[in-house]
Design an enzyme around this catalytic site. Structure first.
Site, short mmCIF file in Angstrom:
data_model
loop_
_atom_site.label_atom_id
_atom_site.label_comp_id
_atom_site.label_asym_id
_atom_site.label_seq_id
_atom_site.Cartn_x
_atom_site.Cartn_y
_atom_site.Cartn_z
N HIS A 19 0.84 -1.21 0.00
CA HIS A 19 0.00 0.00 0.00
C HIS A 19 0.87 1.26 0.00
O HIS A 19 0.62 2.21 -0.74
CB HIS A 19 -0.89 0.05 1.25
CG HIS A 19 -1.92 -1.01 1.35
ND1 HIS A 19 -2.09 -1.79 2.48
CD2 HIS A 19 -2.86 -1.45 0.48
CE1 HIS A 19 -3.10 -2.63 2.31
NE2 HIS A 19 -3.58 -2.45 1.09
N LYS A 43 -17.90 -5.87 8.44
CA LYS A 43 -16.63 -6.54 8.72
C LYS A 43 -16.21 -6.31 10.16
O LYS A 43 -16.58 -5.32 10.77
CB LYS A 43 -15.55 -6.00 7.78
CG LYS A 43 -15.52 -6.70 6.43
CD LYS A 43 -14.25 -6.35 5.69
CE LYS A 43 -14.25 -6.91 4.28
NZ LYS A 43 -13.11 -6.41 3.51
N ARG A 93 -2.13 -6.48 -8.06
CA ARG A 93 -0.93 -7.30 -7.87
C ARG A 93 -0.84 -8.39 -8.94
O ARG A 93 0.11 -8.45 -9.70
CB ARG A 93 -0.96 -7.95 -6.48
CG ARG A 93 -0.83 -6.93 -5.36
CD ARG A 93 -1.35 -7.46 -4.06
NE ARG A 93 -2.76 -7.82 -4.18
CZ ARG A 93 -3.53 -8.17 -3.18
NH1 ARG A 93 -3.04 -8.27 -1.99
NH2 ARG A 93 -4.81 -8.44 -3.37
N SER A 131 -3.04 -7.54 3.26
CA SER A 131 -3.29 -7.32 4.69
C SER A 131 -3.65 -8.63 5.37
O SER A 131 -3.23 -8.90 6.50
CB SER A 131 -4.44 -6.33 4.87
OG SER A 131 -4.12 -5.09 4.30
O1 PNS Z 1 -8.80 -2.79 0.50
P1 PNS Z 1 -10.07 -3.35 -0.13
O2 PNS Z 1 -10.83 -4.13 0.90
O3 PNS Z 1 -9.77 -4.14 -1.36
O4 PNS Z 1 -10.94 -2.07 -0.56
C1 PNS Z 1 -12.23 -2.23 -1.07
C2 PNS Z 1 -12.99 -0.89 -1.14
C3 PNS Z 1 -13.03 -0.22 0.20
C4 PNS Z 1 -12.30 0.02 -2.13
C5 PNS Z 1 -14.44 -1.21 -1.65
O5 PNS Z 1 -14.98 -2.22 -0.87
C6 PNS Z 1 -15.35 0.01 -1.63
O6 PNS Z 1 -15.16 0.95 -2.33
N1 PNS Z 1 -16.40 -0.05 -0.77
C7 PNS Z 1 -17.33 1.04 -0.61
C8 PNS Z 1 -18.72 0.63 -1.06
C9 PNS Z 1 -18.93 0.86 -2.54
O7 PNS Z 1 -18.73 1.93 -3.06
N2 PNS Z 1 -19.39 -0.20 -3.26
C10 PNS Z 1 -19.74 -0.09 -4.66
C11 PNS Z 1 -18.59 -0.26 -5.59
S1 PNS Z 1 -18.15 -1.96 -5.71
#
Ligand code: PNS
Length: 163
Positions: A19, A43, A93, A131
């Protein structure tokens, strides 16, 4: 792109060196980068959003001053619009990341057509890092040295009562 704000969203539970590598690379491209931590009520994270925020802040201390850390709830596209960001950055990745990222990028484009998702590659040495992997290693008393920034390493050792 220099005069553009970008959002780098994620769960960051916890921040890894992968990150951090993406934050560093994007801070060289954009005028402002907002690292945005999702508060996901579904979560059960290892660190609270505030702890994750403080750990990221401590880890980027010596980095360019154009990086900000924030916490958000709800839709990312809506948050990006509120923050007047034109770009969402996601680190990719391996090919296996692509399917989920494609789905998310297209959903975000549908919600906010003027916001672009930009995929960036971390340094090769971090291409296997996540993570979840870091949490697992730390939980089972393995060494996480070099996988996470020092403040995160300390917090993990403390969390698993090894410091
Ligand atoms: O680090 P991560 O868990 O891969 O991040 C995921 C994240 C936070 C970017 C994604 O879950 C997110 O944007 N969640 C917010 C809800 C949202 O906007 N959902 C619709 C788009 S899929």
């Amino acid at each position: 792109m220099r005069r553009t704000s970008a959002i780098y969203p994620g769960t960051f539970d916890p921040l890894t060196n992968g990150h951090l590598d993406i934050i560093e690379r994007s801070s060289r491209l954009f005028e402002r980068v907002v690292v945005a931590i999702l508060v996901n009520p579904e979560k059960d994270p290892l660190f609270t959003a505030e702890e994750r925020r403080d750990l990221i802040r401590a880890s980027i201390e010596k980095m360019a001053k154009n990086v900000e850390v924030d916490v958000f709830e709800g839709l990312l596209a809506e948050y990006a619009r509120r923050r007047s960001a034109k770009v969402i950055i996601r680190g990719i990745r391996a090919v296996s990341d692509y399917e989920y990222e494609l789905q998310m990028a297209l959903a975000n484009r549908r919600l906010q057509p003027e916001i672009e998702t930009l995929f960036m590659l971390p340094a090769e040495r971090y291409s296997y890092l996540s993570s979840r992997l870091v949490r697992e290693i730390a939980q089972h008393a393995g060494s996480i040295r070099g996988l996470v920034p020092r403040p995160v390493e300390k917090a993990l050792l403390k969390r698993f009562k090894r410091a």
